[in-house]
Design a protein around this motif. Structure first.
Motif, short mmCIF file in Angstrom:
data_model
loop_
_atom_site.label_atom_id
_atom_site.label_comp_id
_atom_site.label_asym_id
_atom_site.label_seq_id
_atom_site.Cartn_x
_atom_site.Cartn_y
_atom_site.Cartn_z
N GLY A 156 0.82 -1.20 0.00
CA GLY A 156 0.00 0.00 0.00
C GLY A 156 0.85 1.25 0.00
N ALA A 157 0.32 2.33 -0.61
CA ALA A 157 1.01 3.62 -0.64
C ALA A 157 -0.03 4.71 -0.69
N THR A 158 0.36 5.90 -0.24
CA THR A 158 -0.52 7.07 -0.27
C THR A 158 -0.40 7.77 -1.61
N GLU A 159 -1.54 8.15 -2.18
CA GLU A 159 -1.57 8.81 -3.48
C GLU A 159 -1.36 10.31 -3.32
N ALA A 160 -0.62 10.91 -4.25
CA ALA A 160 -0.44 12.36 -4.25
C ALA A 160 -1.70 13.07 -4.72
N SER A 161 -2.43 12.44 -5.62
CA SER A 161 -3.72 12.97 -6.08
C SER A 161 -4.67 11.79 -6.24
N TYR A 162 -5.95 12.04 -6.05
CA TYR A 162 -6.91 10.95 -5.99
C TYR A 162 -6.92 10.11 -7.26
N GLY A 163 -6.78 8.79 -7.07
CA GLY A 163 -6.87 7.84 -8.17
C GLY A 163 -5.61 7.69 -9.00
N THR A 164 -4.54 8.43 -8.68
CA THR A 164 -3.29 8.34 -9.42
C THR A 164 -2.35 7.38 -8.70
N VAL A 165 -1.99 6.29 -9.35
CA VAL A 165 -1.18 5.24 -8.73
C VAL A 165 0.26 5.73 -8.55
N PRO A 166 0.78 5.76 -7.33
CA PRO A 166 2.17 6.19 -7.14
C PRO A 166 3.14 5.09 -7.59
N PRO A 167 4.27 5.46 -8.20
CA PRO A 167 5.22 4.45 -8.67
C PRO A 167 6.07 3.85 -7.56
N THR A 168 6.25 4.57 -6.45
CA THR A 168 7.08 4.08 -5.35
C THR A 168 6.41 4.47 -4.02
N GLY A 169 7.12 4.20 -2.94
CA GLY A 169 6.63 4.58 -1.63
C GLY A 169 5.72 3.56 -0.98
N TYR A 170 5.78 2.31 -1.43
CA TYR A 170 4.88 1.27 -0.92
C TYR A 170 5.44 0.60 0.32
N THR A 171 4.53 0.06 1.13
CA THR A 171 4.87 -0.74 2.30
C THR A 171 4.21 -2.10 2.16
N ARG A 172 4.95 -3.17 2.46
CA ARG A 172 4.35 -4.50 2.51
C ARG A 172 3.52 -4.59 3.78
N LEU A 173 2.29 -5.03 3.64
CA LEU A 173 1.34 -5.04 4.74
C LEU A 173 1.01 -6.47 5.17
N TYR A 174 0.51 -6.58 6.39
CA TYR A 174 0.07 -7.87 6.93
C TYR A 174 -1.46 -7.93 6.90
N ALA A 175 -1.99 -9.11 6.66
CA ALA A 175 -3.43 -9.29 6.67
C ALA A 175 -3.76 -10.73 7.02
N ARG A 176 -4.94 -10.91 7.60
CA ARG A 176 -5.45 -12.25 7.91
C ARG A 176 -6.35 -12.75 6.79
N SER A 177 -7.08 -11.87 6.16
CA SER A 177 -7.93 -12.20 5.03
C SER A 177 -8.32 -10.91 4.33
N SER A 178 -8.84 -11.05 3.11
CA SER A 178 -9.26 -9.87 2.36
C SER A 178 -10.28 -10.26 1.31
N ASP A 179 -11.32 -9.43 1.15
CA ASP A 179 -12.21 -9.58 0.00
C ASP A 179 -12.31 -8.27 -0.78
N LEU A 180 -11.27 -7.44 -0.65
CA LEU A 180 -11.19 -6.22 -1.45
C LEU A 180 -11.06 -6.62 -2.92
N ASP A 181 -11.97 -6.16 -3.74
CA ASP A 181 -11.93 -6.51 -5.16
C ASP A 181 -12.95 -5.68 -5.92
N LEU A 182 -12.95 -5.87 -7.23
CA LEU A 182 -13.94 -5.23 -8.10
C LEU A 182 -15.05 -6.24 -8.36
N GLU A 183 -16.29 -5.77 -8.26
CA GLU A 183 -17.41 -6.62 -8.63
C GLU A 183 -18.34 -5.86 -9.55
#
Length: 323
Positions: A15-42
């Motif tokens: 995950g990384a923080t965007e400089a402007s809404y919806g613009t994918v940053p090329p760097t600055g990411y952190t590896r995150l921990y999770a137990r489960s996820s259903d984040l997706d497009l439907e």
């Protein structure tokens, strides 16, 4: 070795923080921990039938796509700051001069940062990385049961999903994992530790609202923040202890109290949530049998003018800051 099928144990989340809404940053990411996820497009299906077409199945169409879902996360000493930053915005940091830092967030911010979250299946023979842009953290639910590691569930809304064959930031660092334990938790009301506490829950929501404008790519325009709201419950074994009597007296007098959830760590790290003004519900103490009698109080936070917020979170760790 590459695999033909994906498994949860191989998933990578960044995950990384965007400089402007919806613009994918090329760097600055952190590896995150999770137990489960259903984040997706439907993209659900709808039906809009026409008359005069006889007895036949017709009228099926695709609804507008939506990006969102929940991520179950560990309450850990370091990576948790990414989610708190998304939930509350920028924190106030105090350098304690000994290698530790106090990070304090509150719901006083009028606008929240957006994030890009990448979920990757790197071990597949043809790797798949989903990049979710324009994500905002809508809510968090923190249960306290007294057993096991402490966890939380966060809900996320996003704008878009794109697919890639490789990670956008494969070298992203992952903070050293150290989880808070529920057995080292406490809840105080009015500054006093609640006696015979058996469980509790804290829920906070930003009341996010997607802005569904008409546009040719079908994406939402953005996500607006609504009124923040903190709420939850505490469950106690009914007793004549002074701390419980104080709660019952406050309910009878309809007086607000301060409430705090806290988790500590043997190494000196800590996590706390503080609601300076809460109202507690009048609660039944049902007698279900010959065993102990439990009583559950629901609570709801309000804005406290003196504090300038309705909920704050404090994380003490060895991370200098979150952006």
């Amino acid at each position: 070795m590459a695999k033909p099928r994906a498994i949860g144990g191989d998933v990578e989340i960044r995950g990384a923080t965007e400089a402007s809404y919806g613009t994918v940053p090329p760097t600055g990411y952190t590896r995150l921990y999770a137990r489960s996820s259903d984040l997706d497009l439907e993209r659900p299906l709808g039906v809009d039938e026409l008359i005069g077409m006889g007895r036949r199945a017709q009228g099926a169409y695709y609804e507008r796509a939506a990006v969102g879902g929940g991520v179950s996360i560990p309450l850990d000493v370091r990576a948790l700051g990414f989610w708190l930053h998304g939930l509350f915005g920028a924190e106030t940091v105090t350098d304690n001069g000994d290698g530790t830092y106090d990070h304090v967030w509150s719901d006083a911010k009028s606008e929240l940062p957006s994030k890009t979250i990448e979920i990757g299946h790197a071990r597949l023979s043809a790797p798949v990385f989903w990049r979710f842009a324009g994500c905002k953290v809508g809510s968090i639910a923190v249960p306290l049961t007294g057993r096991g590691p402490a966890n939380a569930d966060v809900q996320v809304l996003g704008q878009s999903r794109a697919e890639a064959a490789s990670s956008i930031h494969a070298a992203a660092a992952q903070p050293a994992l150290r989880r808070f334990e529920q057995g080292r938790g406490s809840i105080t009301i009015g500054g006093d530790t609640v006696a015979y506490l058996t469980g509790g829950e804290l829920t906070f929501t930003n009341t996010l609202e997607p802005v569904e404008t008409i546009r040719d790519d079908g994406l939402i325009e953005g996500i607006d923040e609504g009124n923040p709201r903190a709420s939850g419950s505490i469950t106690v074994r009914f007793s004549d202890d002074a701390s419980q009597q104080a709660v019952r007296n406050a309910v009878a007098a309809q007086q607000p109290l301060a409430l705090a959830f806290a988790l500590s760590d043997p190494e000196g790290w800590s996590l706390g949530f503080s609601a300076p003004r809460v109202l507690l519900s009048g609660a039944k103490a049902p007698i279900a049998g010959s065993g102990g009698i439990s009583q559950t109080f629901e609570w709801q936070g309000e804005y406290a003018a003196a504090a300038g917020h309705s909920l704050s979170a404090t994380l003490v760790n060895d991370v200098a800051g979150y952006v």
